[in-house]
Write an enzyme that holds these catalytic residues in place. Structure first.
Site, PDB file in Angstrom:
ATOM      1  N   ARG A 235      -8.673 -35.183 143.910  1.00 57.17           N
ATOM      2  CA  ARG A 235      -9.200 -36.716 143.870  1.00 57.17           C
ATOM      3  C   ARG A 235     -11.058 -37.412 143.635  1.00 57.17           C
ATOM      4  NH1 ARG A 235      -4.931 -36.788 144.209  1.00 57.17           N
ATOM      5  NH2 ARG A 235      -3.397 -36.853 146.698  1.00 57.17           N
ATOM      6  N   GLU A 264      -9.584 -46.493 141.174  1.00 57.39           N
ATOM      7  CA  GLU A 264      -8.608 -46.841 140.169  1.00 57.39           C
ATOM      8  C   GLU A 264      -7.252 -47.806 140.359  1.00 57.39           C
ATOM      9  OE1 GLU A 264      -6.242 -42.874 141.061  1.00 57.39           O
ATOM     10  OE2 GLU A 264      -8.012 -42.165 140.800  1.00 57.39           O
ATOM     11  N   HIS A 282      -5.360 -39.662 135.915  1.00 54.89           N
ATOM     12  CA  HIS A 282      -4.598 -39.939 137.234  1.00 54.89           C
ATOM     13  C   HIS A 282      -3.573 -38.975 137.115  1.00 54.89           C
ATOM     14  CE1 HIS A 282      -5.385 -39.468 141.708  1.00 54.89           C
ATOM     15  NE2 HIS A 282      -4.768 -38.525 141.338  1.00 54.89           N
TER      16      HIS A 282
END
Length: 319
Positions: A235, A264, A282
């Protein structure tokens, strides 16, 4: 019934077998039209009239959930729930589920792959050859080193197995697990500071919580060996990105591989673009196999809850 589906990897295939089975079970299925996680304001507009959500990395804040007048279940397409306000969901009678283990192998394999990518400078060499250059490669070997795993759940244990397979010695930190878990895996248990001091590679596999934010901060980065590689496929926010950039610039660590960012997309990340950083979007859980497992499991959980039954994967149930 009406269901909102937001994960981008699932929405890219609107006629997939998984979504067709969901349509047969619930009736109306609405897909995320943005090609990225939905914002709080977009969810506020989309959630009224929705009975259930297959949720990606969208921001299910208390305000977003307050706009949901019929919502009964948020089925996370993945393992993390830090983007869902669990207290607000519980107070509103909304069940939150997740898909533990569905993407564990995919994330573990990416973590090891990114370690090699940093150690050998693979993206830089590939870009040079594509540009017509023929540079002399320079890298470092991993065999014989120590691979530190922060978080020894399903993903962390798979990473440790693979680290041993490439000739490294895995060690691990996880305050939530009993000693028997480490003993069964044949992995030495360490406290976090000791793990930092000993790890040639340090890989993060913990959730983002208030107590884990900037878990790898300036102080702990300074504990790492000078040739250490840091990998984050968990994360964003676990690494203090500014401190990691400073450590790279000062030559205190060898490199960083990062798949999850504090913001993000990571347009303002101080790490992206650094010559000794390998960045991926990601994508740890995005293999064909993991997508299929997450799709099936999250849809099963959603349908189970909408039928009025209990899901074994619930992490938050109504008060």
């Amino acid at each position: 019934m009406k269901v909102l589906v937001t994960p981008t990897s699932l929405c890219r295939q609107p006629d997939s077998a998984a979504l067709e089975s969901l349509r047969r079970a619930v009736g109306e299925v609405v897909l995320n039209p943005f090609g990225r996680p939905m914002t709080e304001s977009e969810l506020i507009d989309a959630l009224p009239g929705v009975d259930g959500v297959i949720a990606g990395l969208d921001d299910y804040s208390a305000d977003a959930l307050a706009a949901a007048d019929r919502l009964r279940v948020v089925a996370r397409y993945g393992v993390g729930t830090n983007n869902v306000d669990l207290d607000a969901a519980r107070a509103r009678g909304i069940v939150v589920t997740r898909t533990p283990g569905a993407n564990a192998l995919a994330v573990a394999e990416l973590a090891v792959g990114l370690t090699f990518a940093v150690a050998r400078g693979i993206p830089r060499l590939d870009a040079a050859v594509r540009a017509g250059d023929w540079p002399r490669g320079e890298g470092r070997e991993l065999t014989g080193g120590v691979f530190g795993v922060v978080g020894f759940g399903a993903i962390g244990r798979l990473v440790a197995e693979r680290a041993r397979g490439i000739g490294m010695t895995p060690i691990a930190y996880d305050p939530m697990l009993p000693d028997e878990v480490f003993a069964a895996a044949g992995v030495e248990r360490c406290d976090l500071d000791d793990l930092c001091r000993r790890s040639d590679v340090l890989s993060l596999h913990v959730p983002l919580l208030p107590e884990t934010r900037h878990l790898l901060d300036e102080r702990r980065l300074a504990l790492l060996p000078a040739d250490a590689i840091v990998v984050n496929t968990a994360r964003g926010g676990l690494i203090d990105e500014a401190a990691a950039r400073a450590a790279l610039d000062a030559g205190r660590i060898y490199g960083v591989a990062i798949d999850a960012y504090e913001t993000e997309p990571p347009s303002a990340s101080p790490l992206v673009g650094h010559p000794r950083v390998v960045s991926t979007p990601h994508s740890g859980g995005h293999t064909r196999e993991a997508v299929a497992r997450m799709s099936e499991q999250s849809i099963d959980d959603l349908i189970t809850v909408l039928r009025g039954e209990a899901s074994p994967n619930a992490v938050s149930s109504p008060l």
